[in-house]
Design an enzyme around this catalytic site. Structure first.
Site, PDB file in Angstrom:
ATOM      1  N   ARG A   1      27.252   4.291  39.376  1.00  0.00           N
ATOM      2  CA  ARG A   1      27.828   2.978  39.080  1.00  0.00           C
ATOM      3  C   ARG A   1      27.233   2.387  37.803  1.00  0.00           C
ATOM      4  O   ARG A   1      27.827   1.526  37.173  1.00  0.00           O
ATOM      5  CB  ARG A   1      27.593   2.042  40.269  1.00  0.00           C
ATOM      6  CG  ARG A   1      28.386   2.526  41.483  1.00  0.00           C
ATOM      7  CD  ARG A   1      28.776   1.410  42.390  1.00  0.00           C
ATOM      8  NE  ARG A   1      27.653   0.992  43.214  1.00  0.00           N
ATOM      9  CZ  ARG A   1      27.696  -0.033  44.055  1.00  0.00           C
ATOM     10  NH1 ARG A   1      28.786  -0.773  44.147  1.00  0.00           N
ATOM     11  NH2 ARG A   1      26.661  -0.341  44.792  1.00  0.00           N
TER      12      ARG A   1
ATOM     13  N   LYS B   1       2.098  10.511  57.981  1.00  0.00           N
ATOM     14  CA  LYS B   1       1.744  10.062  56.630  1.00  0.00           C
ATOM     15  C   LYS B   1       0.351   9.460  56.680  1.00  0.00           C
ATOM     16  O   LYS B   1      -0.110   9.020  57.723  1.00  0.00           O
ATOM     17  CB  LYS B   1       2.763   9.019  56.168  1.00  0.00           C
ATOM     18  CG  LYS B   1       4.166   9.609  56.022  1.00  0.00           C
ATOM     19  CD  LYS B   1       4.978   8.920  54.959  1.00  0.00           C
ATOM     20  CE  LYS B   1       6.369   9.486  54.857  1.00  0.00           C
ATOM     21  NZ  LYS B   1       6.486  10.634  53.944  1.00  0.00           N
TER      22      LYS B   1
ATOM     23  N   LYS C   1      12.125  26.419  50.654  1.00  0.00           N
ATOM     24  CA  LYS C   1      10.754  26.758  50.241  1.00  0.00           C
ATOM     25  C   LYS C   1      10.540  28.256  50.425  1.00  0.00           C
ATOM     26  O   LYS C   1      10.857  28.809  51.473  1.00  0.00           O
ATOM     27  CB  LYS C   1       9.730  25.973  51.087  1.00  0.00           C
ATOM     28  CG  LYS C   1       9.700  24.478  50.773  1.00  0.00           C
ATOM     29  CD  LYS C   1       8.638  23.773  51.594  1.00  0.00           C
ATOM     30  CE  LYS C   1       8.774  22.265  51.515  1.00  0.00           C
ATOM     31  NZ  LYS C   1       8.101  21.642  50.384  1.00  0.00           N
TER      32      LYS C   1
ATOM     33  N   GLU D   1       0.846  14.661  55.502  1.00  0.00           N
ATOM     34  CA  GLU D   1       0.937  14.155  54.121  1.00  0.00           C
ATOM     35  C   GLU D   1      -0.180  13.152  53.910  1.00  0.00           C
ATOM     36  O   GLU D   1      -0.466  12.353  54.817  1.00  0.00           O
ATOM     37  CB  GLU D   1       2.274  13.450  53.909  1.00  0.00           C
ATOM     38  CG  GLU D   1       3.441  14.386  53.908  1.00  0.00           C
ATOM     39  CD  GLU D   1       4.726  13.634  53.613  1.00  0.00           C
ATOM     40  OE1 GLU D   1       5.110  13.566  52.440  1.00  0.00           O
ATOM     41  OE2 GLU D   1       5.322  13.095  54.552  1.00  0.00           O
TER      42      GLU D   1
ATOM     43  N   HIS E   1      15.573  20.689  52.405  1.00  0.00           N
ATOM     44  CA  HIS E   1      14.816  21.356  51.335  1.00  0.00           C
ATOM     45  C   HIS E   1      13.703  22.256  51.880  1.00  0.00           C
ATOM     46  O   HIS E   1      13.226  23.143  51.190  1.00  0.00           O
ATOM     47  CB  HIS E   1      14.322  20.351  50.283  1.00  0.00           C
ATOM     48  CG  HIS E   1      13.087  19.599  50.669  1.00  0.00           C
ATOM     49  ND1 HIS E   1      13.108  18.505  51.476  1.00  0.00           N
ATOM     50  CD2 HIS E   1      11.787  19.788  50.348  1.00  0.00           C
ATOM     51  CE1 HIS E   1      11.878  18.050  51.638  1.00  0.00           C
ATOM     52  NE2 HIS E   1      11.057  18.807  50.961  1.00  0.00           N
TER      53      HIS E   1
ATOM     54  N   LYS F   1      19.971  14.847  53.271  1.00  0.00           N
ATOM     55  CA  LYS F   1      19.662  14.156  54.502  1.00  0.00           C
ATOM     56  C   LYS F   1      19.430  12.665  54.214  1.00  0.00           C
ATOM     57  O   LYS F   1      19.191  12.358  53.055  1.00  0.00           O
ATOM     58  CB  LYS F   1      18.452  14.786  55.190  1.00  0.00           C
ATOM     59  CG  LYS F   1      17.107  14.522  54.483  1.00  0.00           C
ATOM     60  CD  LYS F   1      15.995  14.972  55.363  1.00  0.00           C
ATOM     61  CE  LYS F   1      15.184  13.816  55.851  1.00  0.00           C
ATOM     62  NZ  LYS F   1      14.117  13.386  54.966  1.00  0.00           N
TER      63      LYS F   1
ATOM     64  N   ASP G   1      12.725  11.416  60.011  1.00  0.00           N
ATOM     65  CA  ASP G   1      12.488  11.816  58.622  1.00  0.00           C
ATOM     66  C   ASP G   1      12.029  13.277  58.508  1.00  0.00           C
ATOM     67  O   ASP G   1      12.393  13.967  57.563  1.00  0.00           O
ATOM     68  CB  ASP G   1      11.404  10.888  58.039  1.00  0.00           C
ATOM     69  CG  ASP G   1      11.228  11.056  56.549  1.00  0.00           C
ATOM     70  OD1 ASP G   1      12.246  11.036  55.833  1.00  0.00           O
ATOM     71  OD2 ASP G   1      10.070  11.222  56.098  1.00  0.00           O
TER      72      ASP G   1
ATOM     73  N   HIS H   1      13.464  19.071  59.032  1.00  0.00           N
ATOM     74  CA  HIS H   1      12.571  20.084  58.451  1.00  0.00           C
ATOM     75  C   HIS H   1      11.783  20.867  59.507  1.00  0.00           C
ATOM     76  O   HIS H   1      11.720  22.086  59.476  1.00  0.00           O
ATOM     77  CB  HIS H   1      11.553  19.445  57.517  1.00  0.00           C
ATOM     78  CG  HIS H   1      12.158  18.563  56.457  1.00  0.00           C
ATOM     79  ND1 HIS H   1      13.342  18.848  55.852  1.00  0.00           N
ATOM     80  CD2 HIS H   1      11.728  17.394  55.901  1.00  0.00           C
ATOM     81  CE1 HIS H   1      13.620  17.914  54.952  1.00  0.00           C
ATOM     82  NE2 HIS H   1      12.658  17.019  54.972  1.00  0.00           N
TER      83      HIS H   1
HETATM   84  C1  BG6 Z   1      11.405  14.319  52.805  1.00  0.00           C
HETATM   85  C2  BG6 Z   1      10.986  13.088  53.542  1.00  0.00           C
HETATM   86  O1  BG6 Z   1      12.572  14.858  53.359  1.00  0.00           O
HETATM   87  O2  BG6 Z   1      10.357  15.284  52.890  1.00  0.00           O
HETATM   88  C3  BG6 Z   1       9.714  12.531  52.966  1.00  0.00           C
HETATM   89  O3  BG6 Z   1      12.017  12.115  53.464  1.00  0.00           O
HETATM   90  C4  BG6 Z   1       8.628  13.575  52.949  1.00  0.00           C
HETATM   91  O4  BG6 Z   1       9.263  11.384  53.674  1.00  0.00           O
HETATM   92  C5  BG6 Z   1       9.144  14.858  52.299  1.00  0.00           C
HETATM   93  O5  BG6 Z   1       7.548  13.055  52.182  1.00  0.00           O
HETATM   94  C6  BG6 Z   1       8.145  15.972  52.465  1.00  0.00           C
HETATM   95  O6  BG6 Z   1       8.558  17.068  51.687  1.00  0.00           O
HETATM   96  P1  BG6 Z   1       7.491  18.041  51.029  1.00  0.00           P
HETATM   97  O7  BG6 Z   1       8.322  19.090  50.376  1.00  0.00           O
HETATM   98  O8  BG6 Z   1       6.667  17.220  50.072  1.00  0.00           O
HETATM   99  O9  BG6 Z   1       6.653  18.550  52.161  1.00  0.00           O
END
Ligand code: BG6
Length: 507
Positions: A47, A344, A186, A220, A182, A152, A239, A244
């Site tokens: 936009r 986190k 990996k 994390e 994603h 996602k 999340d 994942h």
């Molecule tokens: C994302 C989440 O899909 O994956 C994030 O929304 C998270 O909150 C991230 O930090 C983690 O991905 P990676 O590749 O850094 O482990």
């Protein structure tokens, strides 16, 4: 490697963070490896008003930050890449605006001879996921050679995921829809398949007769950063776990597929998700722990609590940590507990799967503490210090038979000097090659939601289920230790370096 067919890549949300940090650098890296099709063009859509020149300048500065441009070859590739970037400003919420987009797409397709192969990448907020596909279809932009990549969150719960699937399928077929996760892109996640199915030594003992339990950690050290607004409506379960981490479970627990292709691999992971033992209300109360990070001081720096982060409600009950115990009710895994945790603001950033083997049936030797020797472990390190670690007992030199647990380690860095490709590189390339093996299929997404949904409902309805606070920089609420019932077993405390567990960790 097959050459990918000519392509136009249309990115919705072109001025957003994902485009800048991940998608454009990934496409550029694919070009640097000479893996882009002979003819291609990239069209950013958003936009924000800007022309091609401004878009190119912005992407150039992103590439300077998020990609490597050193050699003359890289600089030449950059010039070529930038010249193939285009921009189209439209109000993506207005169906009539898509006519202008169609004109632009048609021009690029014929100017660059792209054979009508088009990828529409939805890097937008999810409230556009049901609109863009309909508006594209309205312009005839849903032909067989057109594909849709969706980021996602794929739904917010079971009902919304089902509705979204239904809506997408009104306009695109399942073969045209690529739901990106994603983690599947990996290298080390894909290596789970190779480790299991290209080595005869692992598979015969990959079952309930030899494995005591499986432990999965995705920690994390960062908090929610600037994403408080999104995260507060999501939480760790939505999340990380629903997508994942359950996808990781799928690869760890699946049966050997007949062929390494998208139908067979995804059929097998679906069977795993269908075998997840449904969680009763009692399991949810006993076997699922939720936590939220509190303020603390790390390395002399004051760290905010989750509720003090930007975009987060001051009385938020959103979990930033989740730990759980669950079972897979099938022949291979019957009775083997899976322990999974993510959070986190934990001490370090690490994702790994640990296969804990059973103890020897009879304890002949003792370890240095005079206890029966520890059991074997296979650590599959997804990130960082990607690799594999096997732990086993060795005799301590000298009198008697004292056993010490030692490490046998393999680090990916020793296999190649090349940088491990980013997940998005692999996934975008696969999509151009029409290979959806590493994308989540609609039925697998719905089945993982089926497993997760009762937890979300119980947390919402039952105020008696505690949300534990944990100081930032710690391994989450202590109560998570009680998930592992055997008193002699505990969660691993992994470090940044694969082999450095159980000692002082660099944070
Ligand atoms: C994302 C989440 O899909 O994956 C994030 O929304 C998270 O909150 C991230 O930090 C983690 O991905 P990676 O590749 O850094 O482990």
């Amino acid at each position: 490697m097959r050459a990918s067919p000519n392509h136009l890549i249309v990115i919705f949300g072109a001025s957003g963070d994902l485009t800048r940090r991940k998608l454009i650098p990934a496409l550029f890296n694919i070009l640097k490896q000479n893996l882009m099709p002979s003819n291609f063009a990239i069209l950013g859509v958003g936009r924000t008003e800007m022309n091609n020149e401004i878009f190119r300048d912005e992407m150039k500065s992103s590439l300077a930050t998020f990609s490597e441009i050193q050699s003359t070859k890289d600089k030449d590739a950059l010039e070529k890449f930038l010249s193939l970037l285009f921009y189209c400003a439209i109000d993506t919420f207005k169906p009539e605006a898509y006519e202008a987009l169609k004109n632009k797409v048609d021009h690029l397709d014929s100017d660059f001879k792209l054979d009508d192969n088009i990828i529409f990448y939805l890097a937008t907020p999810p409230n556009l996921y049901d609109k863009i596909p309909a508006f594209l279809a309205n312009q005839g932009l849903n032909r067989k050679t057109h594909k849709l990549i969706i980021e996602k969150p794929f739904g917010n719960d079971l009902d919304s995921a089902k509705t979204l699937n239904r809506e997408l399928l009104n306009f695109f077929t399942e073969d045209q829809i690529y739901r990106i996760d994603h983690y599947l892109g990996k290298e080390t996640v894909q290596n789970i398949l190779v480790t299991r199915f290209s080595n005869h030594i692992f598979e015969p003992i990959w079952n309930r007769n030899f494995i005591h339990h499986v432990e999965i950690t995705s920690a994390e050290s960062i908090g929610v950063e600037k994403r408080g607004g999104y995260y507060d409506n999501s939480g760790a379960l939505r999340d990380m776990v629903q997508n994942h981490l359950l996808q990781l479970v799928g690869l760890i627990a699946m049966e050997p597929p007949i062929l390494a292709d998208s139908v067979n691999i995804r059929n097998e992971t679906l069977k795993v998700f269908k075998s997840l033992r449904p969680l009763s209300q009692e399991n949810i109360r006993k076997d699922i722990i939720r936590g939220q990070y509190l303020h603390s001081t790390i390395n002399n720096e004051k760290v905010l609590s989750y509720r003090d982060e930007e975009g987060v409600r001051r009385d938020s009950k959103t979990e930033t940590y989740a730990a759980m115990k669950f079972f897979i009710d099938n022949w291979r895994w019957s009775g083997v507990p899976f322990y999974l945790r993510t959070g986190k603001k934990l001490p370090t950033r690490v994702t790994e799967v640990v296969i804990h083997y059973r103890q020897t049936p009879h304890h002949l030797f003792c370890n240095t503490l005079g206890l029966p020797n520890d059991s074997n472990q296979l650590v599959i390190r997804i990130q960082p210090d990607e690799g594999l670690l096997m732990k086993f007992g060795m005799k301590v030199p000298g009198a008697g038979f004292t056993v010490q647990n030692v490490n046998m380690d393999f680090h990916y860095s020793s296999l190649t000097d090349k940088k491990i490709p980013e997940a998005y590189e692999r996934l975008l390339l696969d999509c151009m090659l029409n290979d959806s093996t590493l994308y989540a299929r609609g039925d697998t997404v719905e089945t993982t939601w089926e497993f997760i949904n009762p937890i979300l409902e119980a947390w919402k309805e039952d105020a008696g289920i505690p949300l534990y606070g944990y100081p930032s920089g710690t391994w989450g609420p202590d109560v998570a230790d009680s998930l592992i019932e055997e008193p002699w077993l505990k969660w691993r405390h992994p470090c940044k370096n694969l082999t450095d567990d159980g000692i002082y960790c660099e944070l």
